[in-house]
Structure formats: C-alpha cells, structure tokens
Motif scaffolding. Structure first.
Motif, PDB file in Angstrom:
ATOM      1  N   MET A   1       0.846  -1.200   0.000  1.00 24.54           N
ATOM      2  CA  MET A   1       0.000   0.000   0.000  1.00 24.54           C
ATOM      3  C   MET A   1       0.878   1.245   0.000  1.00 24.54           C
ATOM      4  SD  MET A   1      -2.907   1.136   2.766  1.00 24.54           S
ATOM      5  CE  MET A   1      -3.680   2.737   2.654  1.00 24.54           C
ATOM      6  N   ILE A   2       0.534   2.205  -0.841  1.00 23.78           N
ATOM      7  CA  ILE A   2       1.317   3.435  -0.938  1.00 23.78           C
ATOM      8  C   ILE A   2       1.211   4.231   0.364  1.00 23.78           C
ATOM      9  CG2 ILE A   2       1.484   5.659  -2.122  1.00 23.78           C
ATOM     10  CD1 ILE A   2       0.600   4.297  -4.659  1.00 23.78           C
ATOM     11  N   ASN A   3       2.340   4.698   0.825  1.00 24.84           N
ATOM     12  CA  ASN A   3       2.383   5.501   2.048  1.00 24.84           C
ATOM     13  C   ASN A   3       1.682   6.839   1.799  1.00 24.84           C
ATOM     14  OD1 ASN A   3       3.443   7.517   3.973  1.00 24.84           O
ATOM     15  ND2 ASN A   3       4.667   5.813   4.708  1.00 24.84           N
ATOM     16  N   PRO A   4       0.596   7.149   2.516  1.00 27.95           N
ATOM     17  CA  PRO A   4      -0.154   8.383   2.247  1.00 27.95           C
ATOM     18  C   PRO A   4       0.634   9.649   2.556  1.00 27.95           C
ATOM     19  CG  PRO A   4      -0.994   7.284   4.211  1.00 27.95           C
ATOM     20  CD  PRO A   4      -0.023   6.335   3.592  1.00 27.95           C
ATOM     21  N   ILE A   5       1.571   9.592   3.500  1.00 26.63           N
ATOM     22  CA  ILE A   5       2.364  10.774   3.830  1.00 26.63           C
ATOM     23  C   ILE A   5       3.316  11.096   2.691  1.00 26.63           C
ATOM     24  CG2 ILE A   5       4.077  11.721   5.426  1.00 26.63           C
ATOM     25  CD1 ILE A   5       2.822  10.044   7.634  1.00 26.63           C
ATOM     26  N   TRP A   6       3.973  10.069   2.158  1.00 27.84           N
ATOM     27  CA  TRP A   6       4.869  10.280   1.020  1.00 27.84           C
ATOM     28  C   TRP A   6       4.074  10.740  -0.203  1.00 27.84           C
ATOM     29  CZ3 TRP A   6       7.526   4.818   1.628  1.00 27.84           C
ATOM     30  CH2 TRP A   6       8.229   4.785   2.854  1.00 27.84           C
ATOM     31  N   LEU A   7       2.909  10.151  -0.395  1.00 31.51           N
ATOM     32  CA  LEU A   7       2.075  10.532  -1.529  1.00 31.51           C
ATOM     33  C   LEU A   7       1.648  11.992  -1.428  1.00 31.51           C
ATOM     34  CD1 LEU A   7       0.548   9.739  -4.104  1.00 31.51           C
ATOM     35  CD2 LEU A   7      -1.354   8.993  -2.657  1.00 31.51           C
ATOM     36  N   ASN A   8       1.286  12.429  -0.237  1.00 27.54           N
ATOM     37  CA  ASN A   8       0.894  13.826  -0.033  1.00 27.54           C
ATOM     38  C   ASN A   8       2.052  14.767  -0.323  1.00 27.54           C
ATOM     39  OD1 ASN A   8      -0.996  15.944   0.981  1.00 27.54           O
ATOM     40  ND2 ASN A   8       0.560  16.132   2.576  1.00 27.54           N
ATOM     41  N   THR A   9       3.256  14.379   0.099  1.00 30.68           N
ATOM     42  CA  THR A   9       4.435  15.196  -0.196  1.00 30.68           C
ATOM     43  C   THR A   9       4.661  15.293  -1.698  1.00 30.68           C
ATOM     44  OG1 THR A   9       5.468  14.509   1.891  1.00 30.68           O
ATOM     45  CG2 THR A   9       6.912  15.445   0.194  1.00 30.68           C
ATOM     46  N   PHE A  10       4.539  14.178  -2.382  1.00 32.11           N
ATOM     47  CA  PHE A  10       4.730  14.152  -3.837  1.00 32.11           C
ATOM     48  C   PHE A  10       3.707  15.034  -4.547  1.00 32.11           C
ATOM     49  CE2 PHE A  10       3.337  12.081  -7.835  1.00 32.11           C
ATOM     50  CZ  PHE A  10       4.461  12.369  -8.612  1.00 32.11           C
ATOM     51  N   CYS A  11       2.427  14.892  -4.214  1.00 25.38           N
ATOM     52  CA  CYS A  11       1.381  15.681  -4.861  1.00 25.38           C
ATOM     53  C   CYS A  11       1.546  17.167  -4.576  1.00 25.38           C
ATOM     54  CB  CYS A  11       0.005  15.195  -4.421  1.00 25.38           C
ATOM     55  SG  CYS A  11      -0.436  13.567  -5.073  1.00 25.38           S
ATOM     56  N   THR A  12       1.941  17.495  -3.358  1.00 29.95           N
ATOM     57  CA  THR A  12       2.176  18.898  -3.013  1.00 29.95           C
ATOM     58  C   THR A  12       3.335  19.460  -3.819  1.00 29.95           C
ATOM     59  OG1 THR A  12       1.383  18.490  -0.759  1.00 29.95           O
ATOM     60  CG2 THR A  12       2.657  20.488  -1.131  1.00 29.95           C
ATOM     61  N   LEU A  13       4.405  18.668  -3.979  1.00 27.84           N
ATOM     62  CA  LEU A  13       5.558  19.100  -4.769  1.00 27.84           C
ATOM     63  C   LEU A  13       5.157  19.365  -6.216  1.00 27.84           C
ATOM     64  CD1 LEU A  13       8.626  19.563  -5.100  1.00 27.84           C
ATOM     65  CD2 LEU A  13       8.843  17.103  -5.563  1.00 27.84           C
ATOM     66  N   VAL A  14       4.343  18.499  -6.783  1.00 26.00           N
ATOM     67  CA  VAL A  14       3.897  18.685  -8.164  1.00 26.00           C
ATOM     68  C   VAL A  14       3.108  19.982  -8.295  1.00 26.00           C
ATOM     69  CG1 VAL A  14       2.451  17.755 -10.005  1.00 26.00           C
ATOM     70  CG2 VAL A  14       3.888  16.213  -8.653  1.00 26.00           C
ATOM     71  N   GLU A  15       2.236  20.258  -7.331  1.00 24.10           N
ATOM     72  CA  GLU A  15       1.392  21.451  -7.400  1.00 24.10           C
ATOM     73  C   GLU A  15       2.173  22.732  -7.148  1.00 24.10           C
ATOM     74  OE1 GLU A  15      -1.506  20.288  -4.550  1.00 24.10           O
ATOM     75  OE2 GLU A  15      -2.434  18.809  -5.876  1.00 24.10           O
ATOM     76  N   VAL A  16       3.144  22.678  -6.220  1.00 22.85           N
ATOM     77  CA  VAL A  16       3.935  23.871  -5.894  1.00 22.85           C
ATOM     78  C   VAL A  16       5.069  24.072  -6.898  1.00 22.85           C
ATOM     79  CG1 VAL A  16       5.440  24.896  -4.132  1.00 22.85           C
ATOM     80  CG2 VAL A  16       3.339  23.730  -3.451  1.00 22.85           C
ATOM     81  N   ASN A  17       5.613  22.928  -7.392  1.00 21.52           N
ATOM     82  CA  ASN A  17       6.683  22.945  -8.406  1.00 21.52           C
ATOM     83  C   ASN A  17       7.973  23.559  -7.877  1.00 21.52           C
ATOM     84  OD1 ASN A  17       7.567  22.229 -11.022  1.00 21.52           O
ATOM     85  ND2 ASN A  17       7.287  24.323 -11.764  1.00 21.52           N
ATOM     86  N   HIS A  18       8.234  23.358  -6.578  1.00 25.53           N
ATOM     87  CA  HIS A  18       9.457  23.927  -5.977  1.00 25.53           C
ATOM     88  C   HIS A  18       9.729  23.185  -4.667  1.00 25.53           C
ATOM     89  CE1 HIS A  18      12.277  26.878  -4.320  1.00 25.53           C
ATOM     90  NE2 HIS A  18      12.339  27.408  -5.550  1.00 25.53           N
ATOM     91  N   PHE A  19      10.941  22.641  -4.522  1.00 28.66           N
ATOM     92  CA  PHE A  19      11.259  21.841  -3.337  1.00 28.66           C
ATOM     93  C   PHE A  19      11.230  22.681  -2.071  1.00 28.66           C
ATOM     94  CE2 PHE A  19      12.680  18.642  -6.316  1.00 28.66           C
ATOM     95  CZ  PHE A  19      12.533  17.439  -5.623  1.00 28.66           C
ATOM     96  N   THR A  20      11.842  23.866  -2.096  1.00 28.53           N
ATOM     97  CA  THR A  20      11.906  24.697  -0.883  1.00 28.53           C
ATOM     98  C   THR A  20      10.516  25.147  -0.448  1.00 28.53           C
ATOM     99  OG1 THR A  20      14.111  25.494  -1.491  1.00 28.53           O
ATOM    100  CG2 THR A  20      12.877  26.780   0.136  1.00 28.53           C
ATOM    101  N   GLN A  21       9.692  25.587  -1.404  1.00 28.51           N
ATOM    102  CA  GLN A  21       8.341  26.046  -1.059  1.00 28.51           C
ATOM    103  C   GLN A  21       7.457  24.893  -0.592  1.00 28.51           C
ATOM    104  OE1 GLN A  21       6.804  28.304  -4.374  1.00 28.51           O
ATOM    105  NE2 GLN A  21       8.553  29.717  -4.382  1.00 28.51           N
ATOM    106  N   THR A  22       7.686  23.712  -1.144  1.00 37.03           N
ATOM    107  CA  THR A  22       6.955  22.523  -0.664  1.00 37.03           C
ATOM    108  C   THR A  22       7.317  22.235   0.774  1.00 37.03           C
ATOM    109  OG1 THR A  22       6.861  21.567  -2.877  1.00 37.03           O
ATOM    110  CG2 THR A  22       6.584  20.060  -1.024  1.00 37.03           C
ATOM    111  N   ALA A  23       8.600  22.325   1.097  1.00 31.95           N
ATOM    112  CA  ALA A  23       9.050  22.090   2.468  1.00 31.95           C
ATOM    113  C   ALA A  23       8.415  23.093   3.425  1.00 31.95           C
ATOM    114  CB  ALA A  23      10.576  22.184   2.531  1.00 31.95           C
ATOM    115  N   GLU A  24       8.328  24.347   2.992  1.00 30.92           N
ATOM    116  CA  GLU A  24       7.714  25.381   3.839  1.00 30.92           C
ATOM    117  C   GLU A  24       6.236  25.104   4.043  1.00 30.92           C
ATOM    118  OE1 GLU A  24       8.610  28.936   1.742  1.00 30.92           O
ATOM    119  OE2 GLU A  24      10.707  29.041   2.438  1.00 30.92           O
ATOM    120  N   ARG A  25       5.549  24.697   2.981  1.00 30.25           N
ATOM    121  CA  ARG A  25       4.112  24.439   3.088  1.00 30.25           C
ATOM    122  C   ARG A  25       3.836  23.264   4.018  1.00 30.25           C
ATOM    123  NH1 ARG A  25       0.044  24.123  -2.026  1.00 30.25           N
ATOM    124  NH2 ARG A  25       0.747  26.296  -2.079  1.00 30.25           N
TER     125      ARG A  25
END
Length: 291
Positions: A1-25
C-alpha cells in the motif's frame, strides 16, 4: 500500500513545483521532502521525477501517480471528515446546478440555512457539463443536473421533473416552424438540450437547433428573456426560469401540442459516501419537484 504521507508530499511538490516552497508548506526540511520522494519511488518501483538541476519534470509514471493520487488523497480527507463531522444540519456543503434549477433551489436552501445557522451553503450556477466535471473532480459535493451524467465517476438518480416552455416576444401568437426560423434563437448554456427535447416532440421539421439562426446568447439565467421581450428572438426555458421574469407582459409563453418535461438528477461522486447534511439538502429539494 502506498504511504499516504509520502504521496501527499509528492502531490504537493507537483502542485507547488518547488522543493523549498513545498518544504515550507508542509513544515518540513528540503532534505525531508527529497527523502519522501525517494522512498515513494522505491516503494512503487519506478522513477517519478526527472531532475534538471534545480528544476524537475514528471515522468509518465509520475503523471499517472499524481492524477490518481490527488483524487485518492481527497477521498481519504472526505472519509476523515465524515468520521469527525457528520451532522445533518451543520458544516459546509458545496452545490452546483444550472441556473434554472438554482432559481428555485437556492431560496429553499437559504431558508434551511436560516433555520440551522451552523450549516454553510456554497451554491454556484453552472451549465450541466460543468456541474458534472465539478462532481468528478471533487469541487462540489452535490450537483443537480437536467441531463443524465455520462462520466463514470458520477453517480446519479432522478428526483423530479420540470416543464419546458417555448417563449417568444409578445407579438407572436402562432409559433409555426417558419415563424421560429424567421425570429431566431436566443441561446443559453443548456439551450440546445432544451430545444432538442421540446422541438423534437412538436415540430416534424426539427432535426437540430443549428437549423435556426442564433440571434443572441446569455449565460445569465435572469437575462435570457431580455432579448426575447425586445423581439430579438425566441428561447426555450424551464418553467421556473420563465415564472421569475419581471416583465411577463412583454413575452408570450406558448402551450405546444405535446408538453415536455425535463428530468432533474441529483449527482454525487461514486467513491464518496453521502454525508448526512447532503441527504438533508437532497430531501429538501425533492419535496419541491414533481415526481
């Protein structure tokens, strides 16, 4: 089963399109975001990102995971919301419908909200196709449509009907086929659907609304009859929309030989359980419609 926390991080990164801003969010470190993506790639067994220095693009697998993963995350959020907050008369409910339905439904929902102040109604008018898309994309909780939806993500059932009416300028008393062709059609987002239903039952000459010239268009339900009353064309509308027009003396509503009712469907996402407040709204609307 896909880890939902990792999946949320991935989807957020795709939407923000920036590693630093994803980390801040997400209140993480940038290295933490990178670790989540790496672990997710290891779990699914394929690369999700193609890195280009400080930027990245999605692989085919990454695109597929994002499209399906973001919907899965929404469904998990809905389930959590249902478990925590499932009151029949409180909470937010997002509703969409064509304007013809909304003219009637919205006043009833305001009365419901006045009675239950902890209930929040977000009501938006949109054509049928947009309502269906909003349900499929989790942008609305409930949709009321006058066409049966075709998307697999959308479940529906019929809750009532409403009569369709031909409306012309006051001076037209005998709306023959030639009279309508000469007058021209005032279109609206659901006009083609309405004309198809009414004219196919009453005019043998009718094949498609494109047979009649279009002389106007409005996407505001309260304004569709304005050009009609000025003699700029005719239109077809549900009875509720006609009854709310504030200048009835300037239009002529025609009773055709074969009356036609359009069906009204309530729609919701097939993978989302109906909350109690959603059922409250549906039952309220059903009482106002013809069976």
């Amino acid at each position: 089963m896909i880890n939902p926390i990792w999946l949320n991080t991935f989807c957020t990164l795709v939407e923000v399109n920036h590693f630093t801003q994803t980390a801040e969010r997400l209140y993480m470190t940038q290295s933490g975001v990178s670790q989540h993506i790496k672990k997710l790639e290891q779990q699914v067994g394929c690369a999700l990102l193609e890195r280009h220095g400080k930027t990245f693009s999605l692989t085919i697998h990454g695109q597929n995971l994002y499209q399906k993963g973001r919907l899965l995350l929404k469904e998990w959020q809905f389930l959590e919301q249902q478990l925590k907050d499932d009151s029949s008369t409180s909470g937010l409910i997002k509703i969409q419908s064509p304007g013809s339905c909304g003219l009637q439904f919205y006043q009833q929902l305001l009365a419901l909200q006045t009675k239950h102040r902890s209930l929040s109604i977000d009501y938006r008018f949109a054509p049928n196709i947009s309502v269906e898309q909003a349900i499929a994309n989790h942008q609305a909780d409930i949709g009321f449509m006058t066409q049966e939806p075709s998307l697999g993500e959308v479940s529906n059932y019929k809750i009532g009907t409403e009569r369709l009416l031909l409306v012309t300028a006051r001076n037209i008393n005998n709306p023959t086929w030639q009279t309508l062709c000469d007058a021209g059609f005032i279109a609206h987002p659901d006009g083609q659907h309405h004309a198809q239903l009414l004219f196919s039952a009453n005019y043998p000459e009718f094949e498609h609304i494109d047979q009649i010239k279009q002389t106007g268009f409005s996407n505001q339900i309260s304004l569709i009859l304005e050009p009609v009353c000025l003699g700029l064309g005719f239109t077809v509308l549900p009875a509720t929309a006609v009854s709310t027009f504030n200048k009835p003396e300037l239009i002529n509503v025609h009773q055709l030989a074969n009356s036609v009712n359009e069906n009204i469907y309530v729609c919701y996402h097939r993978n989302r359980p109906l909350l109690k407040r959603m059922n409250t709204v549906i039952e309220l609307i059903k009482t106002s419609l013809d069976p």
